[in-house]
Design a protein around this motif. Structure first.
Motif, PDB file in Angstrom:
ATOM      1  N   ASP A  59     -10.938  77.499 -39.124  1.00 53.52           N
ATOM      2  CA  ASP A  59     -11.570  77.357 -37.817  1.00 53.52           C
ATOM      3  C   ASP A  59     -10.589  76.730 -36.829  1.00 53.52           C
ATOM      4  OD1 ASP A  59     -13.967  78.371 -38.765  1.00 53.52           O
ATOM      5  OD2 ASP A  59     -14.768  76.386 -39.263  1.00 53.52           O
ATOM      6  N   VAL A  60     -10.422  77.378 -35.675  1.00 54.17           N
ATOM      7  CA  VAL A  60      -9.540  76.883 -34.621  1.00 54.17           C
ATOM      8  C   VAL A  60     -10.365  76.079 -33.631  1.00 54.17           C
ATOM      9  CG1 VAL A  60      -8.051  77.554 -32.688  1.00 54.17           C
ATOM     10  CG2 VAL A  60      -7.911  78.798 -34.859  1.00 54.17           C
ATOM     11  N   ASP A  61      -9.937  74.850 -33.331  1.00 55.52           N
ATOM     12  CA  ASP A  61     -10.591  74.033 -32.308  1.00 55.52           C
ATOM     13  C   ASP A  61      -9.974  74.298 -30.937  1.00 55.52           C
ATOM     14  OD1 ASP A  61     -12.380  72.829 -34.017  1.00 55.52           O
ATOM     15  OD2 ASP A  61     -11.177  71.024 -34.300  1.00 55.52           O
ATOM     16  N   THR A  62      -8.661  74.162 -30.861  1.00 50.87           N
ATOM     17  CA  THR A  62      -7.944  74.383 -29.606  1.00 50.87           C
ATOM     18  C   THR A  62      -6.557  74.918 -29.926  1.00 50.87           C
ATOM     19  OG1 THR A  62      -6.988  72.156 -29.567  1.00 50.87           O
ATOM     20  CG2 THR A  62      -9.084  72.463 -28.408  1.00 50.87           C
ATOM     21  N   LEU A  63      -5.899  75.374 -28.905  1.00 50.38           N
ATOM     22  CA  LEU A  63      -4.499  75.736 -29.067  1.00 50.38           C
ATOM     23  C   LEU A  63      -3.774  75.511 -27.762  1.00 50.38           C
ATOM     24  CD1 LEU A  63      -3.848  78.692 -27.662  1.00 50.38           C
ATOM     25  CD2 LEU A  63      -4.901  79.539 -29.713  1.00 50.38           C
ATOM     26  N   LEU A 130       5.643  92.030 -25.219  1.00 47.09           N
ATOM     27  CA  LEU A 130       5.465  90.670 -24.702  1.00 47.09           C
ATOM     28  C   LEU A 130       5.290  89.708 -25.876  1.00 47.09           C
ATOM     29  CD1 LEU A 130       3.069  89.631 -21.821  1.00 47.09           C
ATOM     30  CD2 LEU A 130       3.325  88.289 -23.870  1.00 47.09           C
ATOM     31  N   LYS A 131       4.411  90.047 -26.799  1.00 43.47           N
ATOM     32  CA  LYS A 131       4.127  89.166 -27.933  1.00 43.47           C
ATOM     33  C   LYS A 131       5.338  88.982 -28.843  1.00 43.47           C
ATOM     34  CE  LYS A 131       0.206  89.216 -30.072  1.00 43.47           C
ATOM     35  NZ  LYS A 131      -0.206  87.842 -29.942  1.00 43.47           N
ATOM     36  N   HIS A 132       6.170  89.997 -28.985  1.00 43.21           N
ATOM     37  CA  HIS A 132       7.306  89.925 -29.909  1.00 43.21           C
ATOM     38  C   HIS A 132       8.602  89.432 -29.271  1.00 43.21           C
ATOM     39  CE1 HIS A 132       4.659  92.740 -32.189  1.00 43.21           C
ATOM     40  NE2 HIS A 132       4.968  91.868 -33.112  1.00 43.21           N
ATOM     41  N   GLU A 133       8.742  89.573 -27.959  1.00 43.28           N
ATOM     42  CA  GLU A 133      10.038  89.310 -27.345  1.00 43.28           C
ATOM     43  C   GLU A 133      10.062  88.178 -26.320  1.00 43.28           C
ATOM     44  OE1 GLU A 133      11.920  92.959 -26.055  1.00 43.28           O
ATOM     45  OE2 GLU A 133      10.977  94.057 -27.708  1.00 43.28           O
ATOM     46  N   VAL A 134       8.950  87.836 -25.750  1.00 37.05           N
ATOM     47  CA  VAL A 134       8.931  86.780 -24.735  1.00 37.05           C
ATOM     48  C   VAL A 134       8.750  85.436 -25.454  1.00 37.05           C
ATOM     49  CG1 VAL A 134       7.750  85.883 -22.693  1.00 37.05           C
ATOM     50  CG2 VAL A 134       8.046  88.361 -22.978  1.00 37.05           C
ATOM     51  N   PRO A 135       9.648  84.475 -25.197  1.00 39.31           N
ATOM     52  CA  PRO A 135       9.597  83.204 -25.936  1.00 39.31           C
ATOM     53  C   PRO A 135       8.476  82.272 -25.460  1.00 39.31           C
ATOM     54  CG  PRO A 135      11.431  83.178 -24.402  1.00 39.31           C
ATOM     55  CD  PRO A 135      10.818  84.544 -24.314  1.00 39.31           C
ATOM     56  N   ILE A 136       7.283  82.595 -25.952  1.00 40.20           N
ATOM     57  CA  ILE A 136       6.092  81.771 -25.743  1.00 40.20           C
ATOM     58  C   ILE A 136       5.557  81.455 -27.134  1.00 40.20           C
ATOM     59  CG2 ILE A 136       3.747  81.669 -24.819  1.00 40.20           C
ATOM     60  CD1 ILE A 136       4.654  83.670 -22.656  1.00 40.20           C
ATOM     61  N   TRP A 137       5.307  80.165 -27.391  1.00 46.82           N
ATOM     62  CA  TRP A 137       4.890  79.738 -28.726  1.00 46.82           C
ATOM     63  C   TRP A 137       3.479  79.171 -28.691  1.00 46.82           C
ATOM     64  CZ3 TRP A 137       9.566  78.084 -26.527  1.00 46.82           C
ATOM     65  CH2 TRP A 137      10.673  78.806 -26.968  1.00 46.82           C
ATOM     66  N   LYS A 138       2.752  79.421 -29.768  1.00 44.50           N
ATOM     67  CA  LYS A 138       1.359  78.988 -29.891  1.00 44.50           C
ATOM     68  C   LYS A 138       1.277  77.849 -30.895  1.00 44.50           C
ATOM     69  CE  LYS A 138      -1.368  81.998 -31.843  1.00 44.50           C
ATOM     70  NZ  LYS A 138      -2.289  83.136 -32.069  1.00 44.50           N
ATOM     71  N   HIS A 139       0.613  76.775 -30.490  1.00 44.83           N
ATOM     72  CA  HIS A 139       0.372  75.623 -31.371  1.00 44.83           C
ATOM     73  C   HIS A 139      -1.130  75.539 -31.603  1.00 44.83           C
ATOM     74  CE1 HIS A 139       0.469  71.000 -31.970  1.00 44.83           C
ATOM     75  NE2 HIS A 139       0.574  71.623 -33.120  1.00 44.83           N
ATOM     76  N   GLN A 140      -1.556  75.916 -32.810  1.00 43.64           N
ATOM     77  CA  GLN A 140      -2.983  75.931 -33.141  1.00 43.64           C
ATOM     78  C   GLN A 140      -3.386  74.633 -33.814  1.00 43.64           C
ATOM     79  OE1 GLN A 140      -4.379  80.299 -33.969  1.00 43.64           O
ATOM     80  NE2 GLN A 140      -2.861  79.768 -35.505  1.00 43.64           N
ATOM     81  N   ARG A 141      -4.558  74.119 -33.430  1.00 46.91           N
ATOM     82  CA  ARG A 141      -5.142  72.935 -34.057  1.00 46.91           C
ATOM     83  C   ARG A 141      -6.452  73.363 -34.711  1.00 46.91           C
ATOM     84  NH1 ARG A 141      -3.885  72.107 -29.020  1.00 46.91           N
ATOM     85  NH2 ARG A 141      -1.889  71.130 -28.582  1.00 46.91           N
ATOM     86  N   PHE A 142      -6.532  73.096 -36.031  1.00 39.57           N
ATOM     87  CA  PHE A 142      -7.680  73.559 -36.808  1.00 39.57           C
ATOM     88  C   PHE A 142      -8.705  72.442 -37.003  1.00 39.57           C
ATOM     89  CE2 PHE A 142      -4.013  76.138 -38.100  1.00 39.57           C
ATOM     90  CZ  PHE A 142      -4.504  77.397 -37.812  1.00 39.57           C
ATOM     91  N   ASP A 144     -10.030  71.325 -39.626  1.00 37.29           N
ATOM     92  CA  ASP A 144      -9.774  70.445 -40.771  1.00 37.29           C
ATOM     93  C   ASP A 144      -8.660  69.430 -40.505  1.00 37.29           C
ATOM     94  OD1 ASP A 144      -7.411  71.918 -40.912  1.00 37.29           O
ATOM     95  OD2 ASP A 144      -7.872  72.821 -42.861  1.00 37.29           O
ATOM     96  N   GLY A 145      -8.152  69.383 -39.259  1.00 32.99           N
ATOM     97  CA  GLY A 145      -7.120  68.425 -38.899  1.00 32.99           C
ATOM     98  C   GLY A 145      -5.710  68.938 -39.038  1.00 32.99           C
ATOM     99  N   THR A 146      -5.531  70.126 -39.622  1.00 34.85           N
ATOM    100  CA  THR A 146      -4.193  70.683 -39.745  1.00 34.85           C
ATOM    101  C   THR A 146      -3.818  71.415 -38.458  1.00 34.85           C
ATOM    102  OG1 THR A 146      -4.995  72.724 -40.744  1.00 34.85           O
ATOM    103  CG2 THR A 146      -4.406  70.932 -42.253  1.00 34.85           C
ATOM    104  N   GLU A 147      -2.555  71.745 -38.359  1.00 35.23           N
ATOM    105  CA  GLU A 147      -2.075  72.490 -37.194  1.00 35.23           C
ATOM    106  C   GLU A 147      -0.896  73.343 -37.605  1.00 35.23           C
ATOM    107  OE1 GLU A 147       0.699  69.323 -34.927  1.00 35.23           O
ATOM    108  OE2 GLU A 147      -1.432  68.827 -34.929  1.00 35.23           O
TER     109      GLU A 147
END
Length: 153
Positions: A59-63, A130-142, A144-147
């Protein structure tokens, strides 16, 4: 106002890349759709990417999205390649950065072409590259406290 053309098959004299942006403010479907309006286009394809509530069984809370300083230049390069390889009348792409909640718009891209098949193909190429070549990174917070950090987009 959409440009007019002397001949039905004529390419727009103006740059068909009408809108490219990476923003820390909410995105607008209407803005992107308006940007690709063109009287010579018979097909417009629009893709919307939203933050979903799960990924990989967790489960994703935020990103949050962050970008490299070259991200806008890379987005332009990707857009120019789509325009060069497809009969694009108008193209727009916006991506969100910063902290987002489930349901928020993360990316909106649209392409107008003379025919629907061309518009679908060009829009798919635009979002995939765009998804494969543009340097944008996703930080997911789950929940269960993991990310986790996920590569480009």
């Amino acid at each position: 106002m959409a440009p007019t053309y002397d001949h039905p098959g004529e390419r727009a004299a103006a740059d068909p890349i009408r809108l490219l942006a990476i923003r820390d403010t909410p995105l607008s479907l209407d803005e992107v759709f308006r940007a690709v309006g063109d009287d010579a286009a018979g097909g417009t394809a629009l893709f919307v990417g939203t933050v979903r509530n799960h990924d990989g069984g967790a489960d994703v809370d935020t990103l949050g999205y962050s970008r490299h300083p070259t991200a806008e230049a890379e987005l332009r390069r990707v857009a120019e390649k789509v325009v060069a390889d497809h009969p694009v009348r108008a193209l727009a792409a916006v991506h969100r950065v910063g902290d987002l909640a489930v349901g928020d718009l993360a990316v909106v891209v649209a392409v107008s072409c003379p025919h629907r098949a061309e518009a679908f193909e060009a829009c798919r190429k635009l979002i995939d590259d765009l998804k494969h070549e543009v340097p944008i990174w996703k930080h997911q917070r789950f929940s269960d406290g993991t990310e986790e950090w996920v590569g480009a987009c």
